[in-house]
Motif scaffolding. Structure first.
Motif: not given
Ligand code: ADE
Length: 243
Positions: A112-121, A150-166
């Motif tokens: 599993v991964i998260n696709h909506d937790r983008r923290i560039p640090l 692979v299963v990916s989780s996020g808090n939206s039914l839709d997605y952003t371009d960045k989610c799709m990239e991840i």
């Protein structure tokens, strides 16, 4: 030896077919007391003790508590209450046709991964993705003829371009809203996690997700229900390494 399993569901429509089919009953008195909104059900399937936790309903809107926050709370409390040998994140998901998904398919999660937790640090980027392996079940998968990915989780039914990239970078096969949060709680307790996800909509297709989701929810829940008892039968009494 697998003697008890906890299944975690976000939606009543996903959980009810299994609860009915296995004749599980709501735990009374409750195993998890309020104000946590989750509801638990228990029973037997052969020699296996089966527990279900459903995230319950949001009191302001009356809809199911979908998403990562209720999922990790329910999992944490239900693992504490039932001490299962294995947790299964069960439910519906969007599938990627690029990874071989079609409507009504049932997938086993490899990780599993998260696709909506983008923290560039430094290091927080890795924390954000939260990659976590699922229990390997190669024999069970081939006996039941299930697809995997692979299963990916996020808090939206839709997605952003960045989610799709991840999701592309991680070759995600199914997208849903809970599994990575369930994995986080399982990892605290060192309990292995499996994901069993039925496909309601095609993420990389051309139809609007919400339309496709509502159209296929009940068919996917039926596919899930047809598969889950077979998954449980395969697991009962086996060592984790035999799955
Ligand atoms: N559940 C079913 N389909 C989904 C999708 N496309 N995204 C997130 N959760 C889902």
């Amino acid at each position: 030896m697998v003697q008890s399993v906890l299944l975690v569901f976000a939606m009543d429509a996903e959980a009810q077919p299994l609860i009915q089919a296995l004749g599980l009953t709501e735990d009374a008195p409750p195993k998890i007391v309020g104000p946590a909104p989750c509801v638990t059900f228990s029973g037997q399937h052969g020699d296996l003790q089966v527990h279900v936790v459903w995230n319950g309903k949001d009191k302001d809107t009356g809809v199911d508590n979908v998403g990562t926050v209720p999922a990790s709370l329910s999992t944490y409390l239900a693992v504490m209450a039932f001490k299962p040998d294995v947790v299964i994140s069960a439910g519906t998901a969007g599938g990627f046709k690029a990874q071989g998904a079609a409507i009504g398919d049932v997938f086993l999660g490899t990780a599993v991964i998260n696709h909506d937790r983008r923290i560039p640090l430094p290091s927080f980027d890795k924390y954000g993705i939260g990659y976590s392996l699922c229990l390997a079940t190669p024999k069970l998968r081939s006996h039941l003829g299930l697809k995997q990915g692979v299963v990916s989780s996020g808090n939206s039914l839709d997605y952003t371009d960045k989610c799709m990239e991840i999701m592309g970078q991680h070759q995600v096969a199914v997208k849903e809203m809970e599994a990575a949060a369930i994995a986080w709680a399982c990892n605290l307790y060192h309990v292995p996690l499996m994901c069993v996800k039925a496909v309601t909509d095609i993420v990389d297709g051309d139809r609007p997700t919400s339309e496709e989701f509502l159209e296929n929810l009940h068919a996917a829940a039926a596919a899930l229900q047809a598969t889950l008892p077979r998954v449980l039968t395969e697991m009962a009494g086996k060592k984790l390494s035999e799955l």
